[in-house]
Design an enzyme around this catalytic site. Sequence first.
Site, PDB file in Angstrom:
ATOM      1  CD  GLU A 161     -42.405 -45.770  20.606  1.00 20.65           C
ATOM      2  OE1 GLU A 161     -42.046 -44.775  19.972  1.00 20.65           O
ATOM      3  OE2 GLU A 161     -42.578 -46.892  20.087  1.00 20.65           O
ATOM      4  CB  CYS A 177     -40.730 -47.630  14.748  1.00 17.44           C
ATOM      5  SG  CYS A 177     -41.431 -49.214  15.300  1.00 17.44           S
ATOM      6  CE  LYS A 184     -42.269 -44.253  16.513  1.00 18.72           C
ATOM      7  NZ  LYS A 184     -41.813 -45.454  17.272  1.00 18.72           N
ATOM      8  CD  GLU A 219     -38.295 -47.121  17.334  1.00 21.54           C
ATOM      9  OE1 GLU A 219     -38.545 -48.345  17.185  1.00 21.54           O
ATOM     10  OE2 GLU A 219     -39.167 -46.275  17.619  1.00 21.54           O
ATOM     11  CG  ASN A 272     -36.648 -51.243  18.678  1.00 20.21           C
ATOM     12  OD1 ASN A 272     -35.955 -51.963  19.375  1.00 20.21           O
ATOM     13  ND2 ASN A 272     -36.166 -50.154  18.100  1.00 20.21           N
ATOM     14  CG  ASN A 307     -38.245 -42.965  19.023  1.00 15.79           C
ATOM     15  OD1 ASN A 307     -37.171 -43.077  18.445  1.00 15.79           O
ATOM     16  ND2 ASN A 307     -39.062 -43.982  19.246  1.00 15.79           N
TER      17      ASN A 307
END
Lengths: 316, 316
Positions: free
Chosen positions: B142, B172, B123, B47, B197, B106
Amino acid sequence: MSRIFRAAAAQMGPTQRADSREHTLSRMIGLLEQAAAQGAKLVVFPELAFTTFFPRWILDGDELDGHFERSMPNASVAALFDRARALRVGFYVGYAELTADGRRFNSSILVDCDGQIISKYRKVHLPGSVEPRPGAKYQQLEKRYFGYGDLGFPAVRTDDAWGGAIMGMMICNDRRWPESWRVLGLQGVELVCVGYNSAAYDPNGGSTENASLRTFHSTLVAQANAYMNATWAIAVAKAGDEDGSGLIGGSCIVDPNGRIVAQATTLADEIIVADIDLDLCRQGKDKMFNFAAHRRPDQYKVITERAGVVEPVAVD
Amino acid sequence: MSRIFRAAAAQMGPTQRADSREHTLSRMIGLLEQAAAQGAKLVVFPELAFTTFFPRWILDGDELDGHFERSMPNASVAALFDRARALRVGFYVGYAELTADGRRFNSSILVDCDGQIISKYRKVHLPGSVEPRPGAKYQQLEKRYFGYGDLGFPAVRTDDAWGGAIMGMMICNDRRWPESWRVLGLQGVELVCVGYNSAAYDPNGGSTENASLRTFHSTLVAQANAYMNATWAIAVAKAGDEDGSGLIGGSCIVDPNGRIVAQATTLADEIIVADIDLDLCRQGKDKMFNFAAHRRPDQYKVITERAGVVEPVAVD
């Protein structure tokens, strides 16, 4: 109210087809007494705990009906209920249910320390087939003998003896389906009880699975689904050789981090215990798995829209 | 067409905030070349592979925008695409996406051995918060910097180089949510790629999680969800110490039985490879996890009806 209480998994060794109900019940009462002596307030028995795993055979008539309970409790299980109430211990137990109107389910109940049935569950994920598999030595005929569970996955808030735990039940194959766990997770479940009878060989007639791999699968799904729903889980086998058909053991108690805190080491009657600290569910439920903050149901629609696979078409 | 091909996880060590894009890209190309030299036809990067994990800081303006890609490919990543195409190797890579109309995601893409982008994913499960956590040394922002993914979980049927695999992507935190896997499973996915991550400490400000436990969680969910959907999975970390903030490693390749077949042992740039036999998915998909035969969507309604928990009321 303490949020910590001791619970036991009462793994059972095999129950042969010829074993009497009295013999099986005396084993279960023995396990109950062992667990109570170790301070357990909850004892989790396997799926279909009062009988052999009869869906491996083609049965009908009285021979089939003899494996079913027409009410719960009833005279042939009363001694277990009586002993549990006297010891002030509650339990989960799986059994074959025959209703007054002739329906059959693979069921389980949760009985509190006063001997009251506080929740009932009927197995949703029935494995196997309706018709026997030609040439197979042992069958898996749950779809023949049981109707699909029609009670959903009910979670129940319990009383002080179990720390006020929100508890839910599954039966055997249900534990391999993350939907079972999530429906309970969405009710804030803190302890999931699941009894099982899982073949030690490939139950589908394949040749790629053995007892070691199948025990790994069983443990893996309990661990991961407990973690992903921030709940304790107690998964309990009927294990060993039933009339020549092997069942895995591996009964375990799993914490909300997915870690095994106790696990059976035999394929026989065996008690394992652990102290269930319900507040260990809190961090997961409030943070990583804060469902309200992080779940995105609009992206999950297909999960409830259809049962089966639809593969993508090829890229040109 | 062979249904077996070799794939690599390209774990990356830390990328510091001060590292140049050229430096990072040269590391990625080095990993690509190592994987290709070992026969890999697919390389899975983490990611946000081109940058540090910038959502740990409060950023805005050019400082924020410098972490985002305005198109893909673009001049600052072209060398990776070029080298991959020359080596006839495809890849998965995660990056921060800034659209022409100013939306941020993301994201990840799947690039085939011809250098074509054949699938894109944004994501869905964004962790963290919009506002910074007061007093925390490192944030998880995020939800501040990215919009929720709006492309679902698309699976794509690939060509001969990858055995015709049906492939899907996650990023992730998605891997901790069984819904992500199930939506792909319902498309018959045979290989799931996921870059991550993940903090080596408790990312929510708690104190009960360390690198060992968090690596266990990461591995556990890849294993169990791969098994429950009868798919291969390749989960790949950006690992190590980024500007004083630790990230777990543990990158792994998991088979459809949930077994780890290869796993990274460092917190640095590291290639692991495995031969992906897609036909190993067959037994699970046809038998234990034959969704059409065994799933019961009518019992799952709550999964798509609401996001959060509704607890049961107390038993009287």
